[in-house]
Design a protein around this motif. Structure first.
Motif, PDB file in Angstrom:
ATOM      1  N   ASP A 102     -11.606   5.843 -38.321  1.00  0.00           N
ATOM      2  CA  ASP A 102     -12.374   7.575 -38.555  1.00  0.00           C
ATOM      3  C   ASP A 102     -11.011   8.132 -38.655  1.00  0.00           C
ATOM      4  OD1 ASP A 102     -11.558   6.806 -36.233  1.00  0.00           O
ATOM      5  OD2 ASP A 102     -13.033   7.616 -35.064  1.00  0.00           O
ATOM      6  N   ILE A 103      -9.651   7.759 -38.666  1.00  0.00           N
ATOM      7  CA  ILE A 103      -8.567   8.594 -37.936  1.00  0.00           C
ATOM      8  C   ILE A 103      -7.974   9.939 -39.354  1.00  0.00           C
ATOM      9  CG2 ILE A 103      -5.825   8.621 -37.996  1.00  0.00           C
ATOM     10  CD1 ILE A 103      -6.476   6.216 -36.925  1.00  0.00           C
ATOM     11  N   GLY A 104      -8.334   9.278 -40.817  1.00  0.00           N
ATOM     12  CA  GLY A 104      -8.660  10.156 -41.487  1.00  0.00           C
ATOM     13  C   GLY A 104      -9.484  11.245 -41.701  1.00  0.00           C
ATOM     14  N   LYS A 105     -10.536  10.478 -41.787  1.00  0.00           N
ATOM     15  CA  LYS A 105     -11.901  11.691 -41.503  1.00  0.00           C
ATOM     16  C   LYS A 105     -11.498  12.324 -40.420  1.00  0.00           C
ATOM     17  CE  LYS A 105     -15.404  10.464 -39.137  1.00  0.00           C
ATOM     18  NZ  LYS A 105     -15.272  11.402 -38.175  1.00  0.00           N
ATOM     19  N   ASP A 106     -11.464  12.650 -39.387  1.00  0.00           N
ATOM     20  CA  ASP A 106     -10.562  13.362 -38.518  1.00  0.00           C
ATOM     21  C   ASP A 106      -9.684  14.530 -38.790  1.00  0.00           C
ATOM     22  OD1 ASP A 106     -13.533  12.235 -37.224  1.00  0.00           O
ATOM     23  OD2 ASP A 106     -11.657  11.602 -35.518  1.00  0.00           O
ATOM     24  N   MET A 107      -8.331  14.056 -38.988  1.00  0.00           N
ATOM     25  CA  MET A 107      -7.839  15.342 -39.830  1.00  0.00           C
ATOM     26  C   MET A 107      -7.868  15.932 -41.049  1.00  0.00           C
ATOM     27  SD  MET A 107      -4.149  13.230 -40.221  1.00  0.00           S
ATOM     28  CE  MET A 107      -4.259  10.916 -40.121  1.00  0.00           C
ATOM     29  N   VAL A 108      -9.438  15.172 -41.800  1.00  0.00           N
ATOM     30  CA  VAL A 108     -10.132  16.327 -42.698  1.00  0.00           C
ATOM     31  C   VAL A 108     -11.091  16.833 -41.854  1.00  0.00           C
ATOM     32  CG1 VAL A 108     -11.784  16.701 -44.770  1.00  0.00           C
ATOM     33  CG2 VAL A 108     -10.373  14.231 -44.554  1.00  0.00           C
ATOM     34  N   HIS A 109     -11.314  17.183 -41.179  1.00  0.00           N
ATOM     35  CA  HIS A 109     -12.749  17.480 -39.817  1.00  0.00           C
ATOM     36  C   HIS A 109     -11.510  18.602 -39.770  1.00  0.00           C
ATOM     37  CE1 HIS A 109     -16.285  18.182 -36.906  1.00  0.00           C
ATOM     38  NE2 HIS A 109     -15.396  19.014 -37.154  1.00  0.00           N
ATOM     39  N   MET A 110     -10.422  18.150 -38.799  1.00  0.00           N
ATOM     40  CA  MET A 110      -9.509  19.353 -38.360  1.00  0.00           C
ATOM     41  C   MET A 110      -9.073  20.350 -39.385  1.00  0.00           C
ATOM     42  SD  MET A 110      -5.568  19.492 -36.969  1.00  0.00           S
ATOM     43  CE  MET A 110      -5.169  18.456 -38.336  1.00  0.00           C
ATOM     44  N   LEU A 111      -8.614  20.054 -40.814  1.00  0.00           N
ATOM     45  CA  LEU A 111      -8.447  20.891 -41.825  1.00  0.00           C
ATOM     46  C   LEU A 111      -8.819  21.759 -42.481  1.00  0.00           C
ATOM     47  CD1 LEU A 111      -4.963  18.332 -42.842  1.00  0.00           C
ATOM     48  CD2 LEU A 111      -4.982  20.274 -41.317  1.00  0.00           C
ATOM     49  N   MET A 112     -10.476  21.049 -42.363  1.00  0.00           N
ATOM     50  CA  MET A 112     -11.084  22.143 -42.385  1.00  0.00           C
ATOM     51  C   MET A 112     -11.415  22.554 -42.308  1.00  0.00           C
ATOM     52  SD  MET A 112     -11.712  21.097 -46.282  1.00  0.00           S
ATOM     53  CE  MET A 112     -13.007  21.137 -46.823  1.00  0.00           C
ATOM     54  N   ASP A 113     -11.685  23.116 -41.040  1.00  0.00           N
ATOM     55  CA  ASP A 113     -12.142  23.399 -40.000  1.00  0.00           C
ATOM     56  C   ASP A 113     -11.196  24.866 -39.771  1.00  0.00           C
ATOM     57  OD1 ASP A 113     -13.773  24.145 -37.968  1.00  0.00           O
ATOM     58  OD2 ASP A 113     -12.213  23.322 -36.360  1.00  0.00           O
ATOM     59  N   ILE A 114     -10.066  24.589 -39.652  1.00  0.00           N
ATOM     60  CA  ILE A 114      -9.288  25.707 -39.964  1.00  0.00           C
ATOM     61  C   ILE A 114      -8.901  26.430 -41.166  1.00  0.00           C
ATOM     62  CG2 ILE A 114      -7.468  24.443 -37.793  1.00  0.00           C
ATOM     63  CD1 ILE A 114      -5.736  24.460 -40.568  1.00  0.00           C
ATOM     64  N   ASN A 115      -9.490  25.868 -42.456  1.00  0.00           N
ATOM     65  CA  ASN A 115      -9.254  26.224 -43.350  1.00  0.00           C
ATOM     66  C   ASN A 115     -10.552  26.895 -44.001  1.00  0.00           C
ATOM     67  OD1 ASN A 115      -6.648  26.622 -45.291  1.00  0.00           O
ATOM     68  ND2 ASN A 115      -6.712  24.369 -44.117  1.00  0.00           N
ATOM     69  N   TRP A 194     -11.719  12.687 -56.369  1.00  0.00           N
ATOM     70  CA  TRP A 194     -10.673  11.403 -54.907  1.00  0.00           C
ATOM     71  C   TRP A 194      -9.169  11.755 -54.312  1.00  0.00           C
ATOM     72  CZ3 TRP A 194      -5.962   8.593 -55.429  1.00  0.00           C
ATOM     73  CH2 TRP A 194      -5.638   8.842 -57.016  1.00  0.00           C
ATOM     74  N   VAL A 195      -8.933  11.717 -53.074  1.00  0.00           N
ATOM     75  CA  VAL A 195      -7.635  11.657 -52.215  1.00  0.00           C
ATOM     76  C   VAL A 195      -7.211  10.228 -51.732  1.00  0.00           C
ATOM     77  CG1 VAL A 195      -7.820  14.312 -52.898  1.00  0.00           C
ATOM     78  CG2 VAL A 195      -9.035  13.581 -50.427  1.00  0.00           C
ATOM     79  N   THR A 196      -5.789  10.748 -51.693  1.00  0.00           N
ATOM     80  CA  THR A 196      -5.605   9.412 -50.062  1.00  0.00           C
ATOM     81  C   THR A 196      -4.941   9.763 -48.963  1.00  0.00           C
ATOM     82  OG1 THR A 196      -3.779   9.045 -51.224  1.00  0.00           O
ATOM     83  CG2 THR A 196      -5.238   7.701 -52.271  1.00  0.00           C
ATOM     84  N   ASP A 197      -4.833  11.993 -49.124  1.00  0.00           N
ATOM     85  CA  ASP A 197      -4.306  12.005 -48.034  1.00  0.00           C
ATOM     86  C   ASP A 197      -5.089  13.745 -47.306  1.00  0.00           C
ATOM     87  OD1 ASP A 197      -2.575  15.189 -48.749  1.00  0.00           O
ATOM     88  OD2 ASP A 197      -2.479  13.496 -50.045  1.00  0.00           O
ATOM     89  N   ALA A 198      -5.828  13.790 -46.473  1.00  0.00           N
ATOM     90  CA  ALA A 198      -6.824  14.722 -46.073  1.00  0.00           C
ATOM     91  C   ALA A 198      -5.612  16.340 -46.057  1.00  0.00           C
ATOM     92  CB  ALA A 198      -6.443  15.486 -44.435  1.00  0.00           C
ATOM     93  N   VAL A 199      -4.215  16.663 -46.882  1.00  0.00           N
ATOM     94  CA  VAL A 199      -4.366  17.386 -47.235  1.00  0.00           C
ATOM     95  C   VAL A 199      -4.616  18.416 -48.976  1.00  0.00           C
ATOM     96  CG1 VAL A 199      -2.032  18.968 -47.549  1.00  0.00           C
ATOM     97  CG2 VAL A 199      -2.339  18.252 -45.899  1.00  0.00           C
ATOM     98  N   THR A 200      -4.354  17.145 -49.441  1.00  0.00           N
ATOM     99  CA  THR A 200      -4.463  17.299 -51.092  1.00  0.00           C
ATOM    100  C   THR A 200      -6.132  17.819 -50.874  1.00  0.00           C
ATOM    101  OG1 THR A 200      -3.083  15.641 -51.193  1.00  0.00           O
ATOM    102  CG2 THR A 200      -4.962  15.706 -53.265  1.00  0.00           C
ATOM    103  N   GLY A 201      -6.789  16.905 -49.650  1.00  0.00           N
ATOM    104  CA  GLY A 201      -8.901  16.793 -50.132  1.00  0.00           C
ATOM    105  C   GLY A 201      -8.812  18.412 -49.593  1.00  0.00           C
ATOM    106  N   VAL A 202      -8.182  19.431 -48.533  1.00  0.00           N
ATOM    107  CA  VAL A 202      -8.644  20.439 -48.570  1.00  0.00           C
ATOM    108  C   VAL A 202      -8.063  21.859 -50.009  1.00  0.00           C
ATOM    109  CG1 VAL A 202      -7.839  22.491 -47.016  1.00  0.00           C
ATOM    110  CG2 VAL A 202      -8.015  20.258 -46.361  1.00  0.00           C
ATOM    111  N   LYS A 203      -7.250  21.185 -50.554  1.00  0.00           N
ATOM    112  CA  LYS A 203      -6.620  22.004 -52.114  1.00  0.00           C
ATOM    113  C   LYS A 203      -7.570  22.057 -53.136  1.00  0.00           C
ATOM    114  CE  LYS A 203      -2.437  22.727 -53.905  1.00  0.00           C
ATOM    115  NZ  LYS A 203      -1.583  21.613 -54.066  1.00  0.00           N
ATOM    116  N   TYR A 204      -8.283  20.816 -53.253  1.00  0.00           N
ATOM    117  CA  TYR A 204      -9.446  20.540 -53.999  1.00  0.00           C
ATOM    118  C   TYR A 204     -10.688  21.889 -53.605  1.00  0.00           C
ATOM    119  CZ  TYR A 204      -8.017  16.700 -57.243  1.00  0.00           C
ATOM    120  OH  TYR A 204      -7.339  15.926 -58.098  1.00  0.00           O
TER     121      TYR A 204
END
Lengths: 213, 415
Positions: A102-115, A194-204
């Protein structure tokens, strides 16, 4: 509140908390304080992209934000969510069936939220059927599937198949993320990215919402 | 010399030549088999974990089929279901214990050591382990939390009545669990020894005889958890450093002892938290690389070959990694640019890897062969290369693993 933005962006945890308390005591609207945090996390994300910041900074920034939210909550008027501002899209998120990371997922959650996304996080080991039920209920713009193991390819594919079955695949973007995903996995899963880090995911996600608007 | 002994020596030499940056007769090939043999044989991971004879037979058959140049022993870290049960082990979820019967086990992130417990750990690590760490990780030992501090058991005034603490009913359950764990462990190690013997009889050398970690990884994986240690880098960097220094000799000595016991002079070292994205170059140079280098040099000094599994992406660490004596270290890459690594380490380190798990899991044999060809053409051309998957095989498709072996043995012959 540039000093607060700087403190968070520079990882000065104690200063950030002290400033948050100070501004609350001064009667600054809680939403403004939260916005300062959002600005700061925007900077942190950008620095991650630029290779200046790394995972420790993302995690610490998330923790600072969490601590600040706890401080601010009692100051919020009833019904005020702090999220307040208009949401730019809906994001359904979870770690796929069979995988408990869940560590990666949680980072995505936080970053998507603030974005600016409204995030519905289904947790870990989430079966495809559950993703589809939540899809129907939540009507997200994007579905984010997290998984660290190779077994997650099939679980991710099952979610996509399920979205097809209910006739929703063309209405929603699917993004997969985790240490073992790459272009081959993406093709197999039939995801959009597909992404291997949360920040790139938010960019997409931001790009997709922009082209939708 | 029998044919099998001959085969054993040939395989050892093939590996040794690659490590020494020479050209062997052909490109060596070996894998971390994980639960792949179970899948290949059509038994569940649960069967493998709990039924020793079933695992033994399936794995032997699988090795005889693929004929790798070295083999790992599945018993200590795969065939240990009964032991995990007795211990009520908290750091894993496994088949029949939180996961489906056909799934390999998964590591569970725990913050076993709280931030305020660094001082206890640093002051008296053994006391911390017995009274805090064990009770939390091995739930069957939970009552040990109530023992008096171990360093207070001395003599006369301070000590002779301490057996009193062992009398409570809850301590009786601990004693029983310890005895049962000992029995389960003895049984597993008996099978491990039998497997090692069988492999040697079939002409297969062992891939490693000891296990070690960079102290920062041990502290992060097992004590503080990923989130915890990442925040510690900012909140208490000096304690992180002190704890790593405390762990370093332990990481060196246990692995050396293990290689002596097993007679296999290779140590397996997976890297977890020093990856490109996981810390800055400055953090890497302070908290990770100095201890890693000391670890590698200590093994090399003992005549042991470190086999470093570089998980994730470490393109920006290659410059540091190559700072070791030539021909002594195997770097096994997962998603690092292995072609860049070859360029940078050609004269320094043996390169191993890195057929992508995605290709092995959802690709075709043709995809796998094409990738292996590229690896051999670029990375193996002047020796110093071992063919392997990017990571443990786990869910790989048998036909893809077959393609990797067949192609390497045919195309990887040096002329």
């Amino acid at each position: 509140m540039q000093d607060l933005v700087n403190a968070v962006a520079e990882m000065m945890e104690d200063d950030a908390l002290a400033l948050t308390r100070k501004y609350l005591d001064q009667g600054i609207p809680p939403v403004d304080i939260l916005n300062a945090y959002k600005d700061a996390l925007g900077i942190v994300g950008k620095r991650f992209e630029e290779g200046i910041y790394f995972v420790p900074e993302l995690i610490l920034a998330g923790e600072m934000m969490k601590a600040a939210s706890e401080l601010i909550k009692p100051h919020m008027a009833a019904g005020e969510t702090g999220a307040g501002s208009k949401k730019i899209g809906k994001f359904l998120l979870g770690t796929v069936e069979g995988d408990i990371h869940d560590i990666g997922k949680d980072m995505v959650h936080m970053l998507m939220d603030i974005n600016g996304f409204e995030v519905r996080d289904l947790g870990v080991d989430v079966p495809a059927k559950r993703f589809c039920e939540e899809y129907k209920d939540f009507q997200p713009d994007i579905v984010g599937l997290s998984g660290l193991l190779t077994l997650s390819y099939d679980s991710m594919k099952a979610v996509v198949d399920c979205l097809k079955e209910i006739g929703a695949r063309h209405k929603v973007k699917v993004i997969i993320g985790g240490g073992q995903v790459d272009e081959h996995a993406c093709k197999y899963v039939e995801a959009d990215a597909w992404v291997t880090d949360a920040v790139t995911g938010v960019k997409y996600a931001l790009q997709w919402m922009e082209s939708k608007a | 010399m029998s044919d099998v002994q001959q085969l054993f020596l040939e395989r050892e030499k093939r590996m040794a030549d690659a490590v020494a940056l020479k050209k062997p007769d052909r490109v060596p090939i070996a894998c971390l088999w994980d639960f792949f043999p179970a899948r290949w044989k059509g038994i569940t991971a649960k069967d493998a974990m709990y039924k020793h004879q079933v695992m033994f037979d399936a794995w032997v058959e699988c090795m005889q089929h693929f004929e790798p140049d070295t083999v790992d022993n599945p018993f200590p870290l795969r065939g240990f279901g009964p032991l995990l049960d007795v211990l009520d082990f908290q750091h894993l979820q496994w088949a029949g214990h939180g996961l489906a019967d056909d799934m390999g086990y998964q590591f569970v992130e725990l913050e076993v050591m709280k931030p305020e417990e660094y001082d206890h750990f640093l002051y008296d690590m053994s006391d911390f382990m017995v009274r805090r760490f064990w009770p939390r990780v091995y739930k069957s030992f939970a009552p040990l939390e109530n023992l008096p501090p171990l360093n207070q058991v001395i003599s006369y005034f301070w000590g002779i009545h301490n057996a009193f603490f062992l009398l409570t009913p809850e301590m009786e359950s601990v004693r029983t669990a310890m005895i049962e764990a000992g029995k389960a462990s003895a049984e597993i190690l008996k099978w491990a020894a039998a497997y090692g013997k069988k492999m040697a009889e079939l002409g297969f050398p062992s891939s490693y005889g000891g296990f070690s970690q960079v102290p920062f990884d041990t502290l992060g994986d097992f004590f503080r958890g990923t989130k915890g240690i990442m925040m510690d880098l900012y909140r208490r960097p000096d304690k992180v450093m002190a704890a790593c220094e405390k762990l370093l000799p332990i990481m060196i000595n246990t692995a050396i002892a293990s290689t002596k016991r097993t007679g296999v002079a290779r140590v397996f070292i997976p890297l977890h938290k020093g990856l490109d994205n996981f810390m800055s170059p400055q953090q890497f140079q302070r908290f990770y690389w100095p201890h890693m280098k000391e670890l590698l040099l200590a093994f090399i000094h003992e005549g042991i070959t470190p086999w470093v599994l570089v998980e994730g992406v470490c393109n920006n660490r290659l410059e540091a990694f190559r700072d070791v004596p030539p021909g002594k270290v195997i770097y096994h890459f997962e998603a690092t640019d292995i072609f860049l690594a070859k360029k940078m380490m050609r004269d320094r380190c043996c390169i191993r890897g890195n057929v992508p798990m995605s290709l092995l899991t959802v690709g075709t044999p043709e995809d796998v062969k094409a990738y292996c060809k590229k690896l051999i053409d670029i990375c193996a051309v002047d020796g110093g290369f071992i063919m392997d998957a990017a990571a443990p095989l786990s869910d790989s498709r048998p036909e893809n693993v077959q393609a990797m072996f067949d192609f390497t043995k045919e195309y990887g012959v040096y002329h």
